[in-house]
Structure formats: C-alpha cells, structure tokens
Design a protein around this motif. Structure first.
Motif, mmCIF file in Angstrom:
data_model
loop_
_atom_site.group_PDB
_atom_site.id
_atom_site.type_symbol
_atom_site.label_atom_id
_atom_site.label_comp_id
_atom_site.label_asym_id
_atom_site.label_seq_id
_atom_site.Cartn_x
_atom_site.Cartn_y
_atom_site.Cartn_z
ATOM 1 N N ILE A 186 -5.980 8.561 7.652
ATOM 2 C CA ILE A 186 -7.039 7.622 8.055
ATOM 3 C C ILE A 186 -6.973 6.380 7.166
ATOM 4 C CG2 ILE A 186 -9.537 7.252 8.212
ATOM 5 C CD1 ILE A 186 -9.807 10.302 8.722
ATOM 6 N N ALA A 187 -6.823 6.603 5.864
ATOM 7 C CA ALA A 187 -6.767 5.489 4.918
ATOM 8 C C ALA A 187 -5.587 4.573 5.245
ATOM 9 C CB ALA A 187 -6.658 6.019 3.486
ATOM 10 N N SER A 188 -4.454 5.190 5.594
ATOM 11 C CA SER A 188 -3.279 4.360 5.860
ATOM 12 C C SER A 188 -3.449 3.561 7.150
ATOM 13 C CB SER A 188 -2.001 5.210 5.873
ATOM 14 O OG SER A 188 -1.704 5.646 7.176
ATOM 15 N N ILE A 189 -4.113 4.162 8.142
ATOM 16 C CA ILE A 189 -4.367 3.430 9.392
ATOM 17 C C ILE A 189 -5.253 2.216 9.116
ATOM 18 C CG2 ILE A 189 -5.544 3.533 11.637
ATOM 19 C CD1 ILE A 189 -4.677 6.493 11.792
ATOM 20 N N LEU A 190 -6.250 2.409 8.255
ATOM 21 C CA LEU A 190 -7.192 1.321 7.967
ATOM 22 C C LEU A 190 -6.660 0.354 6.908
ATOM 23 C CD1 LEU A 190 -10.603 3.250 8.022
ATOM 24 C CD2 LEU A 190 -9.775 1.594 9.693
ATOM 25 N N GLY A 191 -5.547 0.732 6.264
ATOM 26 C CA GLY A 191 -4.979 -0.153 5.243
ATOM 27 C C GLY A 191 -5.733 -0.130 3.928
#
Lengths: 211, 211
Positions: free
Chosen positions: A25-30
């Motif tokens: 999730i963190a990587s999707i949101l940057g």
C-alpha cells in the motif's frame, strides 16, 4: 469519524486488492511504510480495516457495510434540509393557502423575524376552510400548531435522529433551527425544513449510490 | 437473487474468517469440498465472493457493501406498502374530508369495486373547500385526479423503482395495484399505497439495521 484523504485512498486500495500488505500500500501511494503507520493504526483500531498477520490488510466487512449509510445518517440536517416557506402570524388563511399552492409545499412555518412560532399544515388549513368564517379575516396565528407543541431539530441534529423524530411522531416536516443563533441569542431561528420528502430523497440517494 | 441457507452460511463463514480456503469452509459445514462446488461457483459468479488463488475466498467488498440496502431496494412494494383508505366516487367532499381526519392519512384513493379511478389529495380537498359550493353536494369524483393521470405501481414493482417515481414526480403516494389480478382480468385493483411515509420508514430501517 472524519477520515483524511490519505486514509480514504488506503481504504480504496484495500477494497480493490485485499488482502494486501502495508508495504505494498505504501509503495502504491509513494510513501514509506513508517509514514503510513498512524493511518494503519487508526483504520484498524476504528474497525474499518482488519490486519491479518502474514496475510495483510482486509476490509472489515462488518464495519464497512455501513460506511455509506453511516455517512448519510451522521450528516447534520443542515446539509440536506430543504428551503422552508415562512409566513408571519398576521398572514390571512386565504393568503396562506395561496402560498401553499404557489410554492407547492406541504407545510408553512409561521415566524416572527425568522423565529419559529408555529406550523400551519394542509390539514390545519383544510379545517379552517371548512368553517363558515371569512378566510381573509382570520390570521394563521389563530389556527397554527404553536411552539412548544411541535417537533423541531437544530442545524447540527444528525439525519438519523431527525428521521427517527419524523417517523416516530408521524409528522410531515420538522423546522430546522440554527444552532449558532440559538447558542448566541436563545432565538429559535428557522433556517430550513427536514421533511418526508427530504427523507425519501435520501433513501433514493442511498439506493442510487449503493446499487 | 435468492440465496439458499447453505450459501448464506458460507457467506457468514467467509465474513468472519476471510481469507479462507474452500476446503476449510467445507470442513466447517461438514460437507465434501465437491458438494459445495456449485455454491462457490454461484457466489463468485454473482460477485458476492472473490476467489484469490493461493489465498482463498474473500468477501467482495464492492458488492456486499450494498447487500442490506439491496435487500430493501429490491423488495417488492407489496412487502412494505401501507394500507390505503378507499372511497367511491360518489362520496361527498365533506365525507372525504371527515375520512381524511379520522384515518389521519394524506391522500384518499377513489375506487370502483376496488379498481382505482383516481386520487384525492389534501390539496384537492382544500381547493374544493375554498369554493362556495355545498361540500355535501359535490362528489369526490368531480375533484379527484383521474386515471390515467396518476402514477401507480404494481405489487411486484421494486422498492427502488417506486422510490424513484415518488421523488422524481414529487407525489405524496402511489397506489399499489395487484399484479396478479391485473394479469388475469386487466383490472387495476388497489391493494395498498407506497408513500413518502413508507419511504421515510424504510430509511429509518436502513439506519437502524446498519449503524
């Protein structure tokens, strides 16, 4: 509970890709995983998300079933109320009836300098019209249902509570009074109405958004 | 869609233990995995469950968000309608007004041997009462809104469609006509009403069940 935009984004991602790890999730949101930690804590503690070890985040079905409905139910009535038609207590019944037809509304509010004094319903007018009296000569103040014998809500009353009042007491509409004016001056200023028409429209909104 | 009890049980298990394998669900229910295959197919094809390879079954959030609301929206109006107050077209306006107050209702349906002919609203009665005429002498048939100029629904009309009609056309109530009588005889027999009061009660039902 008011969610931040980022929290809403997280929910959307989990909805689509559950089960999904916090890392992902963190990587999707940057963002870094650590940055989102407070969001994940809030979302799990509030019961919106479920965290399963070694599986990831899931939507907590029991809870989110109600998110949309809850959004509507927990709104303040001032967000959904309709415009009210107000008259002074000196208005003749004749003129009130004309107003009723002109504005195509179900009930009229009797006010003094915007403060609520009473309600005149279609039935009140009908009862008056049945009498032999001159409708031009009788003021609505004579036939209205007077305060405090009527149900009202404040601008910050929740939609769910207003609906309960409406259904339980079988009334057509509830005058909406300004909370801030009341707190400052004690004056019960009418700023709108919450009616069965409003409730019917909200039901349709729920159906439309949800189906 | 009508689910079987077993399908409902499966949904309950997935809700509580998602993600969960088909094997595990079968063992909880005491069936062989193969026995439940048709249920799993139906539940995934209809979008209620989501099957993730190597993960298991999940509740399809997008879909089940709406299950409760959908249950209400997709009900037939005959399940939620209220009792209507019916008059013959010969009833005098005077008597209609008395009925309106006695039964505490908003609109009266004019029928001939239970077939709908028209509606008399509070506004129709008010308009009549304003005239100079003898209310005992005028029949409601003279002042009612006549078929086909009124909105009606059938017993099997969905609640969502009835609500749409009510809100869009800003009417207080819709006569509910028996579908089966209509199919057999072509007669539009009134069996109840779907009103803004009904819609308000449904909204409260959704709030109560959902919050």
């Amino acid at each position: 509970m008011e969610l931040t935009d980022r929290q809403k984004q997280i929910i959307e991602i989990v909805k689509k890709q559950q089960p999904i790890s916090g890392e992902k999730i963190a990587s999707i949101l940057g963002f870094a995983r650590a940055t989102l930690r407070p969001d994940f804590s809030l979302l799990t503690m509030s019961g919106i998300l479920q965290a399963k070890p070694k599986v990831g985040y899931l939507i907590n079905e029991e809870h989110t079933n109600s998110v949309l409905v809850e959004q509507i139910a927990k709104q303040k009535v001032e967000k959904v109320m309709a415009i009210s038609v107000n008259l002074t207590k000196e208005t003749s019944i004749q003129d009130a009836i004309i107003q009723l037809f002109l504005e195509d509304c179900g009930s009229l509010y009797v006010t003094d300098n915007r403060e609520i004094l009473g309600i005149v319903s279609r039935k009140d007018l009908l009862k008056s019209a049945l009498g032999d009296s001159d409708l031009n000569a009788i003021p609505v103040g004579m036939v209205m249902t007077k305060m405090p014998n009527l149900y009202t809500v404040f601008s910050d009353t929740l939609v769910v509570d207003a609906t309960k009042l409406l259904v339980t007491h079988r009334v057509d509409s509830l005058p909406v009074l300004s909370r801030s004016v009341y707190e400052e001056t004690g004056k019960k200023e009418v700023i709108g109405k919450f009616s069965k028409s409003t409730a019917s429209r909200l039901l349709l909104d729920i159906f439309n958004k949800d189906l």
